[in-house]
Design an enzyme around this catalytic site. Structure first.
Site, mmCIF file in Angstrom:
data_model
loop_
_atom_site.group_PDB
_atom_site.id
_atom_site.type_symbol
_atom_site.label_atom_id
_atom_site.label_comp_id
_atom_site.label_asym_id
_atom_site.label_seq_id
_atom_site.Cartn_x
_atom_site.Cartn_y
_atom_site.Cartn_z
ATOM 1 N N ASN A 102 -30.204 25.491 23.305
ATOM 2 C CA ASN A 102 -28.940 25.681 22.572
ATOM 3 C C ASN A 102 -29.136 26.626 21.397
ATOM 4 O O ASN A 102 -30.205 26.713 20.809
ATOM 5 C CB ASN A 102 -28.398 24.332 22.094
ATOM 6 C CG ASN A 102 -27.976 23.468 23.257
ATOM 7 O OD1 ASN A 102 -27.812 23.977 24.362
ATOM 8 N ND2 ASN A 102 -27.806 22.184 23.022
ATOM 9 N N ILE A 103 -28.053 27.273 21.058
ATOM 10 C CA ILE A 103 -28.097 28.282 20.000
ATOM 11 C C ILE A 103 -27.188 27.869 18.851
ATOM 12 O O ILE A 103 -26.846 28.676 18.002
ATOM 13 C CB ILE A 103 -27.658 29.650 20.569
ATOM 14 C CG1 ILE A 103 -26.297 29.516 21.267
ATOM 15 C CG2 ILE A 103 -28.692 30.188 21.548
ATOM 16 C CD1 ILE A 103 -25.680 30.835 21.647
ATOM 17 N N HIS A 119 -33.767 30.096 22.683
ATOM 18 C CA HIS A 119 -32.804 31.199 22.833
ATOM 19 C C HIS A 119 -32.214 31.649 21.501
ATOM 20 O O HIS A 119 -31.179 32.312 21.483
ATOM 21 C CB HIS A 119 -31.690 30.785 23.810
ATOM 22 C CG HIS A 119 -32.196 30.555 25.210
ATOM 23 N ND1 HIS A 119 -31.518 29.816 26.154
ATOM 24 C CD2 HIS A 119 -33.339 30.971 25.826
ATOM 25 C CE1 HIS A 119 -32.223 29.798 27.290
ATOM 26 N NE2 HIS A 119 -33.321 30.474 27.104
ATOM 27 N N CYS A 130 -32.322 47.402 9.393
ATOM 28 C CA CYS A 130 -33.169 47.010 8.250
ATOM 29 C C CYS A 130 -33.614 45.552 8.316
ATOM 30 O O CYS A 130 -34.450 45.129 7.525
ATOM 31 C CB CYS A 130 -32.444 47.271 6.934
ATOM 32 S SG CYS A 130 -31.130 46.097 6.587
ATOM 33 N N CYS A 151 -23.989 46.296 8.705
ATOM 34 C CA CYS A 151 -24.824 45.885 7.570
ATOM 35 C C CYS A 151 -24.461 46.744 6.355
ATOM 36 O O CYS A 151 -23.885 47.828 6.494
ATOM 37 C CB CYS A 151 -26.280 46.093 7.973
ATOM 38 S SG CYS A 151 -27.480 45.696 6.695
ATOM 39 N N GLY A 190 -28.758 17.254 29.214
ATOM 40 C CA GLY A 190 -27.634 18.198 29.221
ATOM 41 C C GLY A 190 -27.993 19.611 29.621
ATOM 42 O O GLY A 190 -27.455 20.561 29.053
ATOM 43 N N ASN A 216 -28.011 14.107 32.746
ATOM 44 C CA ASN A 216 -27.125 15.256 32.917
ATOM 45 C C ASN A 216 -25.955 14.826 33.786
ATOM 46 O O ASN A 216 -26.158 14.086 34.744
ATOM 47 C CB ASN A 216 -27.889 16.410 33.601
ATOM 48 C CG ASN A 216 -27.193 17.741 33.411
ATOM 49 O OD1 ASN A 216 -27.019 18.195 32.284
ATOM 50 N ND2 ASN A 216 -26.789 18.380 34.501
ATOM 51 N N ALA A 234 -24.529 12.437 27.764
ATOM 52 C CA ALA A 234 -25.745 12.349 26.950
ATOM 53 C C ALA A 234 -25.561 11.418 25.753
ATOM 54 O O ALA A 234 -26.443 10.619 25.435
ATOM 55 C CB ALA A 234 -26.128 13.750 26.482
HETATM 56 P P1 NAD Z 1 -25.496 24.876 31.403
HETATM 57 O O1 NAD Z 1 -24.174 25.280 30.855
HETATM 58 O O2 NAD Z 1 -26.089 25.698 32.494
HETATM 59 O O3 NAD Z 1 -25.398 23.395 31.977
HETATM 60 C C1 NAD Z 1 -24.886 22.362 31.210
HETATM 61 C C2 NAD Z 1 -25.090 21.074 31.961
HETATM 62 O O4 NAD Z 1 -24.667 20.042 31.088
HETATM 63 C C3 NAD Z 1 -24.271 20.946 33.246
HETATM 64 O O5 NAD Z 1 -25.142 20.754 34.356
HETATM 65 C C4 NAD Z 1 -23.397 19.697 33.015
HETATM 66 O O6 NAD Z 1 -23.404 18.810 34.114
HETATM 67 C C5 NAD Z 1 -24.059 19.018 31.841
HETATM 68 N N1 NAD Z 1 -23.144 18.329 30.932
HETATM 69 C C6 NAD Z 1 -21.917 18.697 30.484
HETATM 70 N N2 NAD Z 1 -21.455 17.816 29.599
HETATM 71 C C7 NAD Z 1 -22.420 16.866 29.466
HETATM 72 C C8 NAD Z 1 -22.537 15.678 28.695
HETATM 73 N N3 NAD Z 1 -21.563 15.285 27.860
HETATM 74 N N4 NAD Z 1 -23.665 14.932 28.817
HETATM 75 C C9 NAD Z 1 -24.673 15.297 29.674
HETATM 76 N N5 NAD Z 1 -24.599 16.415 30.442
HETATM 77 C C10 NAD Z 1 -23.495 17.179 30.327
HETATM 78 O O7 NAD Z 1 -26.460 24.723 30.179
HETATM 79 P P2 NAD Z 1 -27.981 25.108 29.987
HETATM 80 O O8 NAD Z 1 -28.790 24.516 31.080
HETATM 81 O O9 NAD Z 1 -28.274 24.769 28.574
HETATM 82 O O10 NAD Z 1 -28.054 26.689 30.165
HETATM 83 C C11 NAD Z 1 -27.059 27.521 29.624
HETATM 84 C C12 NAD Z 1 -27.501 28.600 28.667
HETATM 85 O O11 NAD Z 1 -26.359 28.848 27.878
HETATM 86 C C13 NAD Z 1 -28.552 28.187 27.700
HETATM 87 O O12 NAD Z 1 -29.514 29.159 27.756
HETATM 88 C C14 NAD Z 1 -27.900 28.203 26.311
HETATM 89 O O13 NAD Z 1 -28.599 29.104 25.464
HETATM 90 C C15 NAD Z 1 -26.542 28.792 26.495
HETATM 91 N N6 NAD Z 1 -25.435 27.980 25.927
HETATM 92 C C16 NAD Z 1 -25.635 27.307 24.756
HETATM 93 C C17 NAD Z 1 -24.609 26.535 24.217
HETATM 94 C C18 NAD Z 1 -24.869 25.809 22.925
HETATM 95 O O14 NAD Z 1 -25.692 26.266 22.125
HETATM 96 N N7 NAD Z 1 -24.222 24.675 22.651
HETATM 97 C C19 NAD Z 1 -23.388 26.427 24.885
HETATM 98 C C20 NAD Z 1 -23.208 27.142 26.096
HETATM 99 C C21 NAD Z 1 -24.257 27.917 26.611
#
Ligand code: NAD
Length: 247
Positions: A102-103, A119, A130, A151, A190, A216, A234
């Site tokens: 997550n980001i 990420h 810079c 910037c 998740g 998940n 989750a």
């Molecule tokens: P993904 O979007 O590919 O998959 C998310 C998974 O979460 C799904 O399989 C879904 O079934 C599950 N899910 C949804 N709600 C849930 C809950 N309440 N409890 C448990 N599971 C749940 O996500 P990923 O595998 O993290 O890959 C996506 C890429 O996208 C990552 O690299 C990430 O950097 C980026 N991303 C990040 C964010 C964030 O920072 N919050 C949001 C969207 C995408």
């Protein structure tokens, strides 16, 4: 033993846990995922706004997305019970490291101390000339009269996240590798486990003998390797297992 009991047994008998987290963990904080339940529903396509070639060619698409979607969502988001449960496991000295895809910075906001961001973090925005760093608020302010934002040195700005087409930061990947090689349990929370190389980490943990649990909503391609798979939210699962018990 049902799967919740087995998960609790894993959590309570391990003391070098690594949590490997993805977008689904932050879904209950109101941040849409890319895939699965509650997936992105906006008019902006992540394959465009998060693609490095496209960003360098036409940064305006990203900054429009930032202004309309990313900033309003991320600036309001708060940690949820799943983030809090991982903080609690770290406090009890059972969990060593959170490795997150997550980001959004919510693990740190919740209080997790040892977080590896594979990420990057969208709250940090840097100058590509810079290196000066800006907060999201500062850049949102600039966007009121400057698109794309620049910037103070007039260089272009880019969020400090790994775009599609970019490599993962070496240090983060190395730290994550070390953490999973040393863990005795890996909790995947998740993540669809389809984004590589990040998804290799739970595989590596399992190959090194760690117990693997996957929480998940949707099934993942690594379910067959896991000792426990729980297809549920989750927040509910981790809160129940870590905080509440379930008798
Ligand atoms: P993904 O979007 O590919 O998959 C998310 C998974 O979460 C799904 O399989 C879904 O079934 C599950 N899910 C949804 N709600 C849930 C809950 N309440 N409890 C448990 N599971 C749940 O996500 P990923 O595998 O993290 O890959 C996506 C890429 O996208 C990552 O690299 C990430 O950097 C980026 N991303 C990040 C964010 C964030 O920072 N919050 C949001 C969207 C995408």
């Amino acid at each position: 033993m049902d799967s919740m009991e087995r998960l609790r047994e894993i959590v309570e008998t391990s003391d070098r846990i690594v949590a490997f987290t993805g977008a689904g963990l932050s879904a209950e904080s109101g941040i849409p995922t890319y895939r699965g339940a509650g997936g992105l529903w906006t008019k902006y396509d992540p394959n465009i706004y998060a693609n490095i070639d496209h960003f360098l060619r036409d940064p305006t698409y990203y900054w429009n997305f930032f202004q309309e979607v990313r900033y309003p969502i991320i600036s309001q988001a708060q940690p949820n019970p799943a983030h809090d449960a991982l903080v609690e496991l770290e406090r009890r000295k059972l969990l060593k490291t959170v490795i997150t895809q997550n980001i959004d910075g919510l693990h740190q906001m919740a209080g997790s101390q040892n977080v590896i961001e594979l990420h990057g973090n969208t709250r940090r925005i840097g100058c590509m000339e810079c290196g000066k760093e800006y907060s999201m608020d500062e850049v949102y302010g600039k966007l009121q009269d400057q698109l794309p934002p620049r910037c103070d040195c007039s260089g272009g700005l880019k969020p400090r996240v790994v775009f599609f087409g970019e490599s993962l930061p070496f240090e983060a990947l190395e730290g994550a590798n070390d953490a999973v090689k040393d863990c005795d349990a890996c909790l995947v929370v998740g993540s669809s486990l389809v984004v590589y190389p990040a998804a290799m980490l739970p595989v590596l943990a399992s190959e090194k003998g760690a117990r693997l649990a996957i929480i998940n909503i949707d099934p993942t391609p690594l379910d067959h390797m896991a000792e426990v798979v729980i297809n549920d939210s989750a927040g509910d699962v981790l809160h129940t297992v870590v905080k509440g018990g379930f008798e």
